[in-house]
Design a protein around this motif. Structure first.
Motif, mmCIF file in Angstrom:
data_model
loop_
_atom_site.group_PDB
_atom_site.id
_atom_site.type_symbol
_atom_site.label_atom_id
_atom_site.label_comp_id
_atom_site.label_asym_id
_atom_site.label_seq_id
_atom_site.Cartn_x
_atom_site.Cartn_y
_atom_site.Cartn_z
ATOM 1 N N PHE A 549 0.976 -1.209 -0.001
ATOM 2 C CA PHE A 549 -0.014 0.019 -0.071
ATOM 3 C C PHE A 549 0.964 1.364 -0.088
ATOM 4 O O PHE A 549 0.790 2.258 -0.794
ATOM 5 C CB PHE A 549 -0.860 0.036 1.303
ATOM 6 C CG PHE A 549 -1.532 1.379 1.438
ATOM 7 C CD1 PHE A 549 -2.456 1.711 0.609
ATOM 8 C CD2 PHE A 549 -1.098 2.052 2.381
ATOM 9 C CE1 PHE A 549 -3.131 3.043 0.846
ATOM 10 C CE2 PHE A 549 -1.885 3.404 2.771
ATOM 11 C CZ PHE A 549 -2.723 3.805 1.853
ATOM 12 N N GLU A 550 2.025 1.395 0.945
ATOM 13 C CA GLU A 550 2.579 2.645 0.929
ATOM 14 C C GLU A 550 3.573 2.771 -0.033
ATOM 15 O O GLU A 550 3.824 3.682 -0.571
ATOM 16 C CB GLU A 550 3.504 2.468 2.344
ATOM 17 C CG GLU A 550 2.647 2.391 3.585
ATOM 18 C CD GLU A 550 3.704 2.375 4.828
ATOM 19 O OE1 GLU A 550 4.897 2.886 4.661
ATOM 20 O OE2 GLU A 550 3.007 2.092 6.066
ATOM 21 N N LEU A 553 1.576 4.045 -3.046
ATOM 22 C CA LEU A 553 0.475 5.014 -2.800
ATOM 23 C C LEU A 553 1.114 6.361 -3.442
ATOM 24 O O LEU A 553 0.355 7.132 -3.902
ATOM 25 C CB LEU A 553 0.533 5.233 -1.108
ATOM 26 C CG LEU A 553 -0.290 6.559 -0.694
ATOM 27 C CD1 LEU A 553 -1.830 6.610 -1.257
ATOM 28 C CD2 LEU A 553 -0.247 6.847 0.744
ATOM 29 N N GLU A 562 -5.782 7.772 -5.662
ATOM 30 C CA GLU A 562 -5.298 7.489 -4.131
ATOM 31 C C GLU A 562 -6.542 6.961 -3.600
ATOM 32 O O GLU A 562 -6.481 6.107 -2.470
ATOM 33 C CB GLU A 562 -4.895 8.771 -3.546
ATOM 34 C CG GLU A 562 -5.586 9.999 -3.471
ATOM 35 C CD GLU A 562 -5.591 11.166 -4.624
ATOM 36 O OE1 GLU A 562 -5.946 12.126 -4.679
ATOM 37 O OE2 GLU A 562 -5.003 10.432 -5.925
ATOM 38 N N ASN A 563 -7.662 7.719 -3.723
ATOM 39 C CA ASN A 563 -9.038 7.111 -2.932
ATOM 40 C C ASN A 563 -9.360 5.393 -3.295
ATOM 41 O O ASN A 563 -9.600 4.909 -2.504
ATOM 42 C CB ASN A 563 -10.146 7.949 -3.337
ATOM 43 C CG ASN A 563 -10.186 9.360 -2.687
ATOM 44 O OD1 ASN A 563 -9.506 9.492 -1.439
ATOM 45 N ND2 ASN A 563 -10.665 10.349 -3.090
ATOM 46 N N SER A 566 -6.571 3.208 -1.625
ATOM 47 C CA SER A 566 -6.715 3.246 -0.035
ATOM 48 C C SER A 566 -7.787 2.294 0.268
ATOM 49 O O SER A 566 -7.810 1.433 0.803
ATOM 50 C CB SER A 566 -6.937 4.579 0.234
ATOM 51 O OG SER A 566 -5.763 5.432 -0.026
ATOM 52 N N TRP A 592 -5.007 10.488 9.684
ATOM 53 C CA TRP A 592 -5.123 9.058 9.560
ATOM 54 C C TRP A 592 -6.083 8.349 10.706
ATOM 55 O O TRP A 592 -6.944 7.618 10.172
ATOM 56 C CB TRP A 592 -3.708 8.178 9.535
ATOM 57 C CG TRP A 592 -3.723 6.993 9.268
ATOM 58 C CD1 TRP A 592 -4.112 5.948 10.055
ATOM 59 C CD2 TRP A 592 -3.286 6.294 8.097
ATOM 60 N NE1 TRP A 592 -3.930 4.600 9.409
ATOM 61 C CE2 TRP A 592 -3.437 5.129 8.307
ATOM 62 C CE3 TRP A 592 -2.601 7.029 7.028
ATOM 63 C CZ2 TRP A 592 -2.799 4.077 7.310
ATOM 64 C CZ3 TRP A 592 -2.116 5.898 6.197
ATOM 65 C CH2 TRP A 592 -2.362 4.528 6.137
ATOM 66 N N ALA A 597 -7.059 5.575 6.103
ATOM 67 C CA ALA A 597 -6.166 5.619 5.225
ATOM 68 C C ALA A 597 -6.701 6.367 3.707
ATOM 69 O O ALA A 597 -5.961 7.267 3.166
ATOM 70 C CB ALA A 597 -5.967 4.223 4.483
ATOM 71 N N ALA A 598 -7.830 6.344 3.454
ATOM 72 C CA ALA A 598 -8.553 6.818 2.299
ATOM 73 C C ALA A 598 -8.606 8.479 2.568
ATOM 74 O O ALA A 598 -8.068 9.097 1.735
ATOM 75 C CB ALA A 598 -10.013 6.474 2.122
ATOM 76 N N ALA A 601 -5.115 9.677 2.511
ATOM 77 C CA ALA A 601 -4.524 9.776 0.868
ATOM 78 C C ALA A 601 -5.075 10.918 0.258
ATOM 79 O O ALA A 601 -4.590 11.609 -0.370
ATOM 80 C CB ALA A 601 -5.192 8.302 0.722
#
Length: 643
Positions: A549-550, A553, A562-563, A566, A592, A597-598, A601
């Protein structure tokens, strides 16, 4: 008989008074129009011959050499287009004899000076007669034609003892309806009489003296068929001839479009796309910023933001967010994992310090980093993967400037039109910047989820209130340019800006090699944006982990997904926390925990990019700051005075 001295003095005084008193009284008589007679003859071709006899009393105050008569020849229709009527002086007489005259252009028409500059008229009564021909004065309606005529004009500085007007209709036309109005402009006074003679002519006469700025206006209608009605081609011809800006704009826009389309067909068309196959990784050697730079064929601040986030993911720096303010903190000195462009960012941002707040106070350092990074991207990727073809835009800009020059030179008031065009062009750029800043401010506020200090929450409202007056003046500038030139000038200006903007982007074209890379990037974007549960058939996809994920991203940020990226990891990241909230090691901030996360991001994609954009510019650099008529209506009109 001896006369006393005092009696002699009385006789002298009496004699002087007897001689000079009549002259004094005569000199004090008010200058005025004794009567204003107008004979209006409507011809069967729709033109008119008008003979005006203006009988004045001159006392050498205003009427020294003669009088002048103003006649409007430039009107504005209900759409804002200019309408120009014909006007030709046929003769000028004074007291029945030919009189010298000369013409002078005024703001909306012609001024006719009757008399000679080096010769004065004597005190007393004088009759000035002017005969002129004019056209395009008639109104053509569905069931009738009409003359709506301001006989005297409401611009006279003299009073008028009486006004008389005679109207001769075309051919044997019968009168359908008659109206007349007296008084100042807009008034609907009825101080007149009307009669018809044996020849069917209409006679109007005022029943009271008219004061300065008052006049007589008449309206007469008759059945259709006695004068020709302009056809469509005639109206188009009038429109183009009356509005030289349109004559310059229409062929100019055709030429501009023809050039750009020809150039685009020759060098601007993109190579054909290949098949798009979902890929699990970006093209080799492409950083997130490079991916965005190549796909957009240009640089923006989100390219820089994705590079900074990528540097954070690699462990080179930390991003700290607090109440909408971002701080970058350097965590190490090893630049081996960074790309060439990212190394430039590191040296420009952290030269002499390990911490940097994204604030306008640091605009010079941040701006230098942005420019250095932009240059590096251009060197590494521009010519190999796409061409801007900027040199092909130059002829289009030249054609655009020529069109604007013709429009300005055709305006009645060239100086004012030039100023307004230049001012509006600059002002429009400033307004566009302000509107963009306002939109980003609201986007940043939305992405923050309502968090942040009180000032941060009010910031979008303040920016909006600041922007609204500038937008208001933008509309004022559009109206002013339309009044000084024509609505065509405004429409043409908007179209010219729009066409150049569109082809500025269309002229950019990928190279054949660049097209292949873009297809691979599109395949990688599909992987980032669509999960298997949404129908994407992926074989042997990589295992979803927090590290994956990271890692990707920054690429999701660069590709504006990005959404979606995430949301695919919501469950994985929740399990990774083992009962506590998972937080990446390179990010510190409440978003966060509050938004997940979304949300974080989305914040990096909007408010973080906006913070970079705002902090890289110095403060204040973004703009800074039938019975329905009335007296004075219809054709004719104008006024006059003495000279």
């Amino acid at each position: 008989m001896k006369q006393h001295p005092w009696m002699a003095r009385i006789l002298i005084i009496f004699g002087v008074l007897t001689f000079f008193l009549p002259l004094s009284v005569a000199g004090q008589e008010k200058e005025r129009i004794l009567f204003f007679d107008s004979y209006i003859r409507i011809h069967t071709d729709g033109s008119m011959t008008v003979t005006e006899t203006i009988h004045v009393y001159a006392a050498g105050r205003q009427i020294k050499r003669g009088i002048y008569r103003d006649f409007p020849t430039r009107y504005t229709d209900r759409f804002g287009n200019i309408v120009r009527v014909g006007f030709q002086v046929q003769s000028v007489l004074r007291d029945g004899r030919p009189e010298a005259f000369h013409l002078k252009k005024i703001a909306n028409g012609i001024r006719v000076y009757m008399g000679e500059k080096n010769r004065r008229v004597g005190t007393g009564e004088h009759g000035f007669t002017i005969t002129y021909r004019t056209d395009r004065q008639l109104g053509h309606f569905d069931e009738f034609d009409e003359l709506y005529w301001n006989v005297t004009g409401n611009g006279w500085s003299f009073s008028m003892d009486q006004v008389r007007a005679v109207i001769e209709l075309p051919g044997s036309a019968e009168v359908l309806e008659v109206s007349a109005y007296t008084g100042p402009e807009g008034a609907r006074g009825q101080d007149f009489t009307m009669s018809r003679d044996d020849l069917g002519r209409l006679h109007f006469a005022t029943t009271r003296p008219l004061r300065p700025r008052e006049g007589l206006t008449v309206a007469v209608s008759w059945p259709k068929g006695f004068v020709p009605v302009p056809g469509f081609s005639d109206k188009v011809g009038y429109l183009l001839s009356d509005n030289p800006a349109a004559m310059a704009a229409v062929p100019g826009m055709i030429l501009l479009m023809a050039y750009y389309l020809t150039a685009w067909f020759k060098i601007g068309r993109d190579p054909e796309k290949g098949p798009i196959i979902p890929l699990f990784s970006p093209p080799e050697g492409f950083t997130p910023a490079a991916v965005r730079f190549v796909t957009r064929m240009g640089f923006d601040h989100k390219s820089f933001a994705s590079a900074v986030v990528n540097m954070a993911v690699k462990g080179f720096l930390n991003i700290q967010e607090e109440d909408g303010e971002y701080t970058l903190s350097k965590t190490g000195t090893d630049e081996s994992l960074l790309s060439k462009g990212e190394r430039r960012i590191a040296r420009k941002l952290f030269g002499g310090t390990d911490h940097l707040v994204l604030d306008t106070a640091n605009h010079r350092k941040i701006g230098n980093a942005v420019e250095a990074f932009k240059k590096r991207l251009k060197i590494d990727f521009e010519k190999l993967y796409f061409q801007r073809n900027s040199k092909w835009l130059v002829p289009g800009w030249v054609i655009s400037l020529i069109i604007l020059a013709f429009m300005v030179l055709s305006a009645p008031e060239i100086g004012a039109a030039v100023f307004m065009l230049v001012w509006l062009s600059i002002w429009t750029l400033g307004c566009a910047t302000l509107v963009l800043v306002t939109v980003k401010a609201w986007q940043g506020a939305a992405s923050s989820g309502g968090t942040g200090g009180f000032g941060k929450k009010l910031s979008p409202i303040g920016i909006t209130l600041f922007t609204l007056p500038f937008v208001g003046f933008e509309f004022f500038g559009i109206w002013a340019l339309s009044s000084l030139a024509s609505p065509f000038a405004v429409v043409a200006l908007i179209l010219i800006i729009g066409v150049n903007f569109v082809f500025y982007h269309l002229m950019k074209a990928p190279t054949v090699h660049g097209r292949k890379v873009m297809d691979r990037i599109e395949g990688f974007k599909r992987y980032l944006s669509v999960a298997e549960k949404h129908g994407l058939d992926l074989r042997n996809p990589p295992e979803k982990t927090p590290e994956l994920f990271e890692k990707f991203l920054p690429y999701a940020l660069a590709l504006d997904v990005e959404n979606q990226w995430s949301q695919q990891f919501a469950d994985i990241l929740a399990r990774a926390g083992q009962g506590t909230d998972y937080t990446p090691s390179w990010y510190t901030g409440g978003k966060w925990h509050r938004l997940g996360a979304a949300g974080m991001a989305n914040s990096l994609g909007s408010s973080f990019s906006s913070a970079i954009s705002a902090s890289s510019s110095p403060p204040g650099s973004s703009s800074g700051g039938g019975g329905g008529g009335s007296s004075g209506g219809g054709g004719g009109g104008g006024g006059g005075g003495g000279w």
